[in-house]
Design an enzyme around this catalytic site. Structure first.
Site, PDB file in Angstrom:
ATOM      1  CB  THR A  32      95.923  17.957  11.514  1.00  0.00           C
ATOM      2  OG1 THR A  32      96.435  17.325  12.679  1.00  0.00           O
ATOM      3  CG2 THR A  32      96.153  17.054  10.328  1.00  0.00           C
ATOM      4  CE1 TYR A  45      99.358  13.833  11.771  1.00  0.00           C
ATOM      5  CE2 TYR A  45      99.455  16.219  11.797  1.00  0.00           C
ATOM      6  CZ  TYR A  45      98.847  15.048  12.176  1.00  0.00           C
ATOM      7  OH  TYR A  45      97.736  15.100  12.973  1.00  0.00           O
ATOM      8  CB  SER A  78      94.167  22.028  19.001  1.00  0.00           C
ATOM      9  OG  SER A  78      93.656  20.723  18.965  1.00  0.00           O
ATOM     10  CB  THR A 111      90.508  17.772  15.112  1.00  0.00           C
ATOM     11  OG1 THR A 111      91.597  16.857  15.218  1.00  0.00           O
ATOM     12  CG2 THR A 111      90.329  18.223  13.685  1.00  0.00           C
ATOM     13  CG  ASP A 112      94.092  16.423  19.155  1.00  0.00           C
ATOM     14  OD1 ASP A 112      93.471  15.753  18.310  1.00  0.00           O
ATOM     15  OD2 ASP A 112      95.314  16.260  19.385  1.00  0.00           O
ATOM     16  CE  LYS A 184      89.910  14.175  16.703  1.00  0.00           C
ATOM     17  NZ  LYS A 184      91.341  14.535  16.723  1.00  0.00           N
TER      18      LYS A 184
HETATM   19  N1  ASP Z   1      96.827  17.034  17.199  1.00  0.00           N
HETATM   20  C1  ASP Z   1      96.197  17.757  16.131  1.00  0.00           C
HETATM   21  C2  ASP Z   1      95.627  19.034  16.702  1.00  0.00           C
HETATM   22  O1  ASP Z   1      94.665  18.992  17.415  1.00  0.00           O
HETATM   23  C3  ASP Z   1      95.155  16.921  15.495  1.00  0.00           C
HETATM   24  C4  ASP Z   1      94.331  17.592  14.426  1.00  0.00           C
HETATM   25  O2  ASP Z   1      94.358  18.776  14.203  1.00  0.00           O
HETATM   26  O3  ASP Z   1      93.593  16.851  13.741  1.00  0.00           O
HETATM   27  O4  ASP Z   1      96.159  20.069  16.442  1.00  0.00           O
END
Ligand code: ASP
Length: 348
Positions: A32, A45, A78, A111-112, A184
């Site tokens: 993200t 997004y 991710s 973040t995932d 997370k």
């Molecule tokens: N789905 C995204 C990822 O993990 C969420 C994020 O980055 O906050 O790439």
């Protein structure tokens, strides 16, 4: 003449100051933080769109902290992270430090699965120099995007001499987490990360780094896991336990030839009778089964409600299921001896 010599001294001092800036290499993988949307909120997004050069332009003053270069290793959300990308990262990190190309590395990452990448790299990269992973919860196009601040903080931590010996860390929302302990803890909030059992090891604020704790479980330079010549990792699956769960996932993993299974158990790594029988059968067939928990914090302890000796299982200590899977995969590249695999969970 006097003016010229003064000018020379000033220029010399400036050049040395620039030359003395620590070198930080940013390895970008998407997420993200590199996300782009049509509106100023998070709606609709797409993660992993913006290249590293554009991310850096959005962080004023970052060039004063370090001499920064960026490399695009991948550009994915991710949720699409793969072992192949982990291997690419690991290879490049080891190369950068072996060739003395930088004092620190920052990885931008979704973040995932950030907590999985951080633990995988903590177990496989072979230097004590800092590797700092960061990301954001809001895409780069959103109001109050958190990416620029997280990136600024991550570079600050990677460039700080205080970070030597700290290995792989996650920097998020002004907290510094050990790469092993972080997880997370929120699906949408900018305070998305925590280390529920052990807490953050430090803080970064206004360009200053303060450490409070030392993580003792990481091996880094002394890691026993060398994946340099390993192409694929043994398959390990995760079976989720809940009230009245059926054991189909465990049976399917065994049928598919998985070498290990992690049970995301309830409570202290518990499961019902049908899970018990399916696990006993898996163990008999040579599959290594680790008891973990989906509670979210705390340890899974041996010989509590489940008698691991009789059942032939091992426990994950305080690793959550997704992190336990990583340690088991790496352990299985070396041995299928359950005593050694169990001792890994108490050491790393
Ligand atoms: N789905 C995204 C990822 O993990 C969420 C994020 O980055 O906050 O790439």
């Amino acid at each position: 003449m006097k003016f010229l010599s003064t000018l020379f001294v000033v220029v010399f001092i400036c050049i040395s100051a620039v030359a003395q800036k620590p070198r930080v290499i940013i390895l970008a993988t998407g997420g993200t933080i590199a996300g782009e949307g049509a509106s100023a909120d998070r709606a609709a997004y797409t993660a992993g769109k913006v290249p590293i050069e554009s991310l850096l332009k959005a962080v004023p003053g970052i060039e004063n902290i370090a001499t920064i270069t960026g490399e695009q290793i991948a550009n994915v959300g991710s949720q699409d992270m793969t072992i192949e990308i982990w291997q690419k990262l690991n290879k490049r990190i080891n190369e950068i430090f072996a060739n003395n190309e930088a004092e620190g590395i920052v990885i931008t990452h979704g973040t995932d699965t950030q907590e999985e990448t951080s633990y995988f790299l903590a177990l496989t990269e072979r230097s004590d120099k800092p590797v700092v992973i960061t990301g954001s919860m809001r895409p780069s196009t959103a109001i109050s995007a958190d990416g620029p601040k997280n990136l600024f903080d991550a570079v600050t931590v990677a460039a700080s001499p205080k970070s030597n010996g700290k290995g792989v860390m996650v920097v998020f929302n002004e907290n510094i987490f050990d790469g092993r302990d972080v997880t997370k803890g929120n699906t949408t909030n900018v305070a998305a990360f925590h280390a529920p059992t052990l807490g953050p090891i430090g803080k970064v604020y206004d360009g200053k780094v303060s450490y409070y704790m030392e993580a003792l479980r990481l091996s880094n330079k002394n890691t026993p896991f060398d994946i340099t010549n390993i192409k694929t990792l043994p398959k390990v699956g995760i079976a989720y336990m809940y009230a009245d769960a059926e054991p189909g996932a465990i049976q399917a993993f065994v049928k598919e030839g998985y070498k290990g299974i992690v049970i995301a158990g309830v409570g202290n790594g518990n499961f019902n009778k049908v899970f018990y029988n399916a696990i006993a059968d898996a163990v008999k067939k040579g599959v290594v089964v680790v008891r973990s928990s989906h509670v979210g914090s705390g340890r899974v302890t041996q010989y509590d409600e489940v008698d691991d000796k009789t059942l032939g299982t091992i426990v994950s200590d305080d690793l959550n299921p997704q992190k336990a899977r990583i340690l088991l995969m790496l352990g299985l590249t070396q041995t299928s001896n359950k005593d050694i695999l169990q001792s890994n969970f108490f050491k790393y």
